[in-house]
Structures are given as structure tokens and as C-alpha cells.
Design a protein around this motif. Structure first.
Motif, PDB file in Angstrom:
ATOM      1  N   ALA A   1      30.775  45.417  39.564  1.00  0.00           N
ATOM      2  CA  ALA A   1      31.732  44.561  38.862  1.00  0.00           C
ATOM      3  C   ALA A   1      33.010  45.321  38.559  1.00  0.00           C
ATOM      4  N   SER A   2      32.907  46.576  38.118  1.00  0.00           N
ATOM      5  CA  SER A   2      34.112  47.330  37.783  1.00  0.00           C
ATOM      6  C   SER A   2      34.926  47.638  39.027  1.00  0.00           C
ATOM      7  N   SER A   3      34.272  47.835  40.171  1.00  0.00           N
ATOM      8  CA  SER A   3      35.034  48.139  41.376  1.00  0.00           C
ATOM      9  C   SER A   3      35.776  46.904  41.875  1.00  0.00           C
ATOM     10  N   PHE A   4      35.235  45.703  41.630  1.00  0.00           N
ATOM     11  CA  PHE A   4      35.914  44.484  42.036  1.00  0.00           C
ATOM     12  C   PHE A   4      37.013  44.097  41.061  1.00  0.00           C
TER      13      PHE A   4
ATOM     14  N   SER B   1      35.479  55.996  45.128  1.00  0.00           N
ATOM     15  CA  SER B   1      35.023  55.825  46.493  1.00  0.00           C
ATOM     16  C   SER B   1      34.256  54.523  46.677  1.00  0.00           C
ATOM     17  N   GLY B   2      34.170  53.680  45.669  1.00  0.00           N
ATOM     18  CA  GLY B   2      33.503  52.394  45.797  1.00  0.00           C
ATOM     19  C   GLY B   2      32.259  52.308  44.960  1.00  0.00           C
ATOM     20  N   PRO B   3      31.540  51.209  45.108  1.00  0.00           N
ATOM     21  CA  PRO B   3      30.346  50.999  44.289  1.00  0.00           C
ATOM     22  C   PRO B   3      29.237  52.002  44.611  1.00  0.00           C
TER      23      PRO B   3
ATOM     24  N   PHE C   1      24.048  49.529  38.795  1.00  0.00           N
ATOM     25  CA  PHE C   1      24.565  49.005  40.059  1.00  0.00           C
ATOM     26  C   PHE C   1      25.498  47.829  39.804  1.00  0.00           C
ATOM     27  N   PHE C   2      25.080  46.893  38.932  1.00  0.00           N
ATOM     28  CA  PHE C   2      25.910  45.724  38.664  1.00  0.00           C
ATOM     29  C   PHE C   2      27.180  46.086  37.902  1.00  0.00           C
ATOM     30  N   ILE C   3      27.073  46.982  36.926  1.00  0.00           N
ATOM     31  CA  ILE C   3      28.261  47.397  36.187  1.00  0.00           C
ATOM     32  C   ILE C   3      29.263  48.037  37.136  1.00  0.00           C
TER      33      ILE C   3
END
Length: 194
Positions: A19-22, A33-35, A14-16
Motif C-alpha cells: 500500500a505504501s509503495s502504491f 526498490s518496491g514492495p 506485505f500489505f502495508i
């Protein structure tokens, strides 16, 4: 692998992904499509593999609460095979998720195996009266619940974690898509951090 290990890996994932989507970093196709928000953990895809079933029962008993925006649910993959304590009833459920099989509404070829004796039970009848194997029916049900796996429509589930076990001396084995920048760190965490 324990239920807390699965939860830790899901938390890391979830965190990876978040972070990658931001950061705009490259990630798997689902990241477009997002996180990752909705995760389904599946146990019992093969009815005689109990580790995954134990893990989903543990997750049901003590659901993770550390990340309220991450919706983690569980699913018993092949209930009939699990209750029969058999790997599968007619065919391997994992082999029923191809585009051809999920979109084919004429399963007569699958039931031709029954006529040749390669299936040990009668095929079931689908809603149109056409014969379907237990696993073909279940794959279509799972695709309707979690997918669709193929097509332009966004799947109902962002990530499916399918837990298996083996009697082979393989240690912890994790199968992920090649080059997946999200799954690779989560898999490394499971292998080295749990």
C-alpha cells in the motif's frame, strides 16, 4: 509467539508495504526498490534459543499460501551452535554483521582472542588458510545468501525477520529500526493483535 502469529505479521507487513509503495507514502529504505517480495525468517541465531527454531520448523511444515506473491523462506541461523545447545561457538553471531567484519578478509584479530583464551575452541581456517571463527564464517555465508548488507548492490532478500527468545521476563519484545513506518505497524500488530 506462534507460527501463525509470525505469518499474520508477515502478511500485514506485505500489505502495508504494498500500500505504501502504491500511495507514495514514506517508508523504510528497502521500499525504494518496491514492495517486499522475498522474506527470510531466521531462527537459531543463538543456538540455545529454541522458539525461533520451532517457528521456522512450523513455517516449513505449513508454509503460508494466502499471498502467492510473497516468497517466505526459513533459515537456521547458527546450526553449529544450535546442535551444540550453546548460545554461540566462538562469538555472538549478531556481532559479526558490521561493515568492517563483513568486508574484512583478515580475521586475525578475531583469532587473537583464541590465543588469549577468550575463545574456548580453535578458530577455523578459511579458504585462504586464514583463521576464522565459526560465527565469522557463518556471517559471511549469510551475507552472501541474503545480502549484501552493505554497498550499492540490491540485497537478494527484501526483509530478514530474526527470531529470538530469552529467559528474562520481558514479554513480547520486538526490535525494529527507529522511525520505520513499515515495521512499526507490523510490530504493533504482533504486540497487540496476536
Amino acid at each position: 509467539m506462534t507460527a501463525p502469529s509470525v505469518i499474520n505479521a508477515l502478511s500485514l507487513l506485505f500489505f502495508i508495504h504494498t500500500a505504501s509503495s502504491f500511495s507514495g507514502a514514506a517508508s523504510s529504505p528497502s521500499s525504494a526498490s518496491g514492495p517486499i517480495r522475498r522474506v527470510v525468517v531466521v531462527g537459531g541465531t543463538h543456538g540455545n534459543e529454541y522458539t525461533g527454531v520451532w517457528c521456522i520448523k512450523a513455517l516449513d511444515h505449513t508454509p503460508p499460501t494466502e499471498y502467492p506473491s510473497l516468497d517466505i523462506s526459513t533459515l537456521l541461523g547458527n546450526p553449529q551452535a544450535h546442535y551444540a545447545n550453546k548460545r554461540f561457538i566462538h562469538t555472538d553471531l549478531n556481532r559479526e554483521f558490521s561493515a568492517e567484519k563483513l568486508t574484512n578478509n583478515d580475521p586475525s584479530a578475531e583469532c587473537e582472542q583464541a590465543a588469549t583464551g577468550t575463545l574456548d575452541d580453535e578458530c577455523l581456517l578459511g579458504s585462504e588458510g586464514l583463521p576464522l571463527t565459526v560465527e565469522a564464517l557463518r556471517a559471511k555465508e549469510l551475507n552472501a545468501m541474503l545480502g549484501p548488507k552493505f554497498g550499492d548492490e540490491h540485497p537478494a532478500t527484501d526483509l530478514v525477520v530474526d527470531l529470538h527468545s530469552t529467559t528474562s521476563n520481558m514479554g513480547t519484545t520486538i526490535i525494529i529500526p527507529e522511525g520505520d513506518v513499515i515495521m512499526a505497524p507490523a510490530a504493533a500488530f504482533l504486540v497487540h493483535g496476536c
